[in-house]
Design a protein around this motif. Structure first.
Motif, PDB file in Angstrom:
ATOM      1  N   VAL A   1      44.304 -51.160 -21.010  1.00  0.00           N
ATOM      2  CA  VAL A   1      45.496 -50.411 -21.399  1.00  0.00           C
ATOM      3  C   VAL A   1      45.354 -49.801 -22.791  1.00  0.00           C
ATOM      4  O   VAL A   1      45.934 -48.733 -23.061  1.00  0.00           O
ATOM      5  N   VAL A   2      44.619 -50.450 -23.694  1.00  0.00           N
ATOM      6  CA  VAL A   2      44.478 -49.917 -25.058  1.00  0.00           C
ATOM      7  C   VAL A   2      43.816 -48.537 -25.058  1.00  0.00           C
ATOM      8  O   VAL A   2      44.361 -47.576 -25.634  1.00  0.00           O
ATOM      9  N   PRO A   3      42.651 -48.354 -24.423  1.00  0.00           N
ATOM     10  CA  PRO A   3      42.088 -46.990 -24.386  1.00  0.00           C
ATOM     11  C   PRO A   3      42.939 -46.019 -23.579  1.00  0.00           C
ATOM     12  O   PRO A   3      42.965 -44.819 -23.884  1.00  0.00           O
ATOM     13  N   ALA A   4      43.646 -46.516 -22.531  1.00  0.00           N
ATOM     14  CA  ALA A   4      44.491 -45.616 -21.742  1.00  0.00           C
ATOM     15  C   ALA A   4      45.647 -45.089 -22.592  1.00  0.00           C
ATOM     16  O   ALA A   4      45.966 -43.894 -22.554  1.00  0.00           O
ATOM     17  N   VAL A   5      46.281 -45.974 -23.359  1.00  0.00           N
ATOM     18  CA  VAL A   5      47.378 -45.551 -24.225  1.00  0.00           C
ATOM     19  C   VAL A   5      46.856 -44.626 -25.329  1.00  0.00           C
ATOM     20  O   VAL A   5      47.497 -43.619 -25.664  1.00  0.00           O
ATOM     21  N   PHE A   6      45.705 -44.961 -25.890  1.00  0.00           N
ATOM     22  CA  PHE A   6      45.129 -44.119 -26.949  1.00  0.00           C
ATOM     23  C   PHE A   6      44.797 -42.732 -26.412  1.00  0.00           C
ATOM     24  O   PHE A   6      45.056 -41.717 -27.081  1.00  0.00           O
ATOM     25  N   ALA A   7      44.212 -42.679 -25.220  1.00  0.00           N
ATOM     26  CA  ALA A   7      43.879 -41.378 -24.622  1.00  0.00           C
ATOM     27  C   ALA A   7      45.145 -40.572 -24.353  1.00  0.00           C
ATOM     28  O   ALA A   7      45.188 -39.361 -24.586  1.00  0.00           O
ATOM     29  N   GLY A   8      46.186 -41.248 -23.838  1.00  0.00           N
ATOM     30  CA  GLY A   8      47.448 -40.549 -23.597  1.00  0.00           C
ATOM     31  C   GLY A   8      48.064 -40.037 -24.883  1.00  0.00           C
ATOM     32  O   GLY A   8      48.596 -38.919 -24.925  1.00  0.00           O
ATOM     33  N   TYR A   9      47.984 -40.835 -25.949  1.00  0.00           N
ATOM     34  CA  TYR A   9      48.549 -40.424 -27.236  1.00  0.00           C
ATOM     35  C   TYR A   9      47.793 -39.225 -27.807  1.00  0.00           C
ATOM     36  O   TYR A   9      48.404 -38.274 -28.315  1.00  0.00           O
ATOM     37  N   MET A  10      46.470 -39.268 -27.753  1.00  0.00           N
ATOM     38  CA  MET A  10      45.683 -38.153 -28.280  1.00  0.00           C
ATOM     39  C   MET A  10      45.926 -36.881 -27.485  1.00  0.00           C
ATOM     40  O   MET A  10      45.997 -35.778 -28.043  1.00  0.00           O
ATOM     41  N   ARG A  11      46.075 -37.022 -26.169  1.00  0.00           N
ATOM     42  CA  ARG A  11      46.361 -35.848 -25.343  1.00  0.00           C
ATOM     43  C   ARG A  11      47.739 -35.280 -25.666  1.00  0.00           C
ATOM     44  O   ARG A  11      47.923 -34.062 -25.696  1.00  0.00           O
ATOM     45  N   TRP A  12      48.699 -36.172 -25.936  1.00  0.00           N
ATOM     46  CA  TRP A  12      50.044 -35.728 -26.305  1.00  0.00           C
ATOM     47  C   TRP A  12      50.023 -34.993 -27.647  1.00  0.00           C
ATOM     48  O   TRP A  12      50.684 -33.966 -27.823  1.00  0.00           O
ATOM     49  N   GLN A  13      49.224 -35.516 -28.602  1.00  0.00           N
ATOM     50  CA  GLN A  13      49.103 -34.849 -29.901  1.00  0.00           C
ATOM     51  C   GLN A  13      48.483 -33.463 -29.747  1.00  0.00           C
ATOM     52  O   GLN A  13      48.886 -32.505 -30.433  1.00  0.00           O
ATOM     53  N   ALA A  14      47.509 -33.351 -28.857  1.00  0.00           N
ATOM     54  CA  ALA A  14      46.894 -32.042 -28.618  1.00  0.00           C
ATOM     55  C   ALA A  14      47.910 -31.060 -28.034  1.00  0.00           C
ATOM     56  O   ALA A  14      47.921 -29.873 -28.396  1.00  0.00           O
ATOM     57  N   LYS A  15      48.761 -31.552 -27.155  1.00  0.00           N
ATOM     58  CA  LYS A  15      49.791 -30.679 -26.577  1.00  0.00           C
ATOM     59  C   LYS A  15      50.819 -30.253 -27.625  1.00  0.00           C
ATOM     60  O   LYS A  15      51.333 -29.133 -27.589  1.00  0.00           O
ATOM     61  N   ARG A  16      51.120 -31.160 -28.557  1.00  0.00           N
ATOM     62  CA  ARG A  16      52.112 -30.840 -29.589  1.00  0.00           C
ATOM     63  C   ARG A  16      51.642 -29.700 -30.482  1.00  0.00           C
ATOM     64  O   ARG A  16      52.462 -28.903 -30.972  1.00  0.00           O
ATOM     65  N   HIS A  17      50.342 -29.625 -30.727  1.00  0.00           N
ATOM     66  CA  HIS A  17      49.817 -28.610 -31.638  1.00  0.00           C
ATOM     67  C   HIS A  17      49.139 -27.468 -30.892  1.00  0.00           C
ATOM     68  O   HIS A  17      48.432 -26.650 -31.507  1.00  0.00           O
ATOM     69  N   GLY A  18      49.328 -27.420 -29.598  1.00  0.00           N
ATOM     70  CA  GLY A  18      48.737 -26.342 -28.815  1.00  0.00           C
ATOM     71  C   GLY A  18      49.762 -25.732 -27.876  1.00  0.00           C
ATOM     72  O   GLY A  18      50.974 -25.846 -28.081  1.00  0.00           O
ATOM     73  N   PHE A  19      49.270 -25.125 -26.822  1.00  0.00           N
ATOM     74  CA  PHE A  19      50.144 -24.437 -25.891  1.00  0.00           C
ATOM     75  C   PHE A  19      50.184 -25.114 -24.524  1.00  0.00           C
ATOM     76  O   PHE A  19      50.740 -24.569 -23.576  1.00  0.00           O
TER      77      PHE A  19
END
Length: 216
Positions: free
Chosen positions: A138-156
């Motif tokens: 779950v730790v890498p899954a949550v981290f991957a989800g968080y990083m993907r969310w951050q990418a969406k926040r600063h992108g389109f």
């Protein structure tokens, strides 16, 4: 004054606990002892095949220790026996003769209740066995989800409310089904619980996090 007092237990939690115990009593009332014995035998066989000998022994020892502490040492077993009215010296002979079948039924239901509680403890401890493996995944899954969310926040990229809401709903239902699985009157393969905890739940958490709203 009463409105300012904060409840220690939310009503939903109290209702859930009450509903759980009602289901336990209903199962103890309706499930035959032979069926309960068969379920216990099958699940213990599956657990022994899935786990290593040392891990299986640890689960069984913990189950026996916890059952003894909660049911026998606490006096709950005697209380259950009193509730289910076993036959004894104080029973009127004539009354016992006429309704002996009722005492037999109540005695069997008391035994069924104890077996059900033992199986609930076994299933609960077997579920806890998978938590360290869940933490690793779950730790890498949550981290991957968080990083993907951050990418969406600063992108389109688009954060899907549909995926977010459905992932949250599936996690909620998964938790409910996991609790109800403790009471399942049929053999429950440990591999099903293992798959839910180690594979499905981390994936849902990752989908939930990566599709959070861009602005929180």
């Amino acid at each position: 004054m009463a409105d300012t007092i904060e409840e220690k237990w939310p009503k939903s939690v109290v209702a859930s606990i009450a509903f759980f115990f009602i289901l336990v009593l209903m199962l103890a009332t309706l499930a035959p002892n032979l069926m309960i014995d068969k379920v216990i035998q099958i699940e213990h066989k599956w657990g022994k095949e899935l786990l290593t000998s040392a891990d299986y022994k640890r689960v069984i020892d913990s189950t026996n220790k916890l059952y003894t502490s909660l049911i026998i040492d606490s006096g709950a077993k005697e209380m259950v026996a009193d509730v289910f009215m076993p036959r004894g010296k104080k029973t009127v002979d004539a009354f016992e003769k006429n309704v002996g079948w009722w005492f037999n039924y109540l005695e069997a239901r008391g035994e069924a209740l104890q077996k059900i509680i033992y199986q609930i403890i076994f299933r609960g401890l077997l579920t806890l066995y998978w938590l360290p493996f869940f933490a690793v995944v779950v730790v890498p899954a949550v981290f991957a989800g968080y990083m993907r969310w951050q990418a969406k926040r600063h992108g389109f990229d688009y954060s899907s409310p549909f995926l977010n809401n459905n992932a949250a709903m599936m996690i909620s239902w998964g938790g409910i089904l996991l609790m109800l699985s403790l009471l399942a009157p049929i053999p429950l393969p440990p591999l099903v619980v293992c798959t839910l905890i180690i594979i499905i739940l981390p994936v849902l958490l990752s989908v939930l996090i990566r599709n959070l709203p861009k602005q929180i």
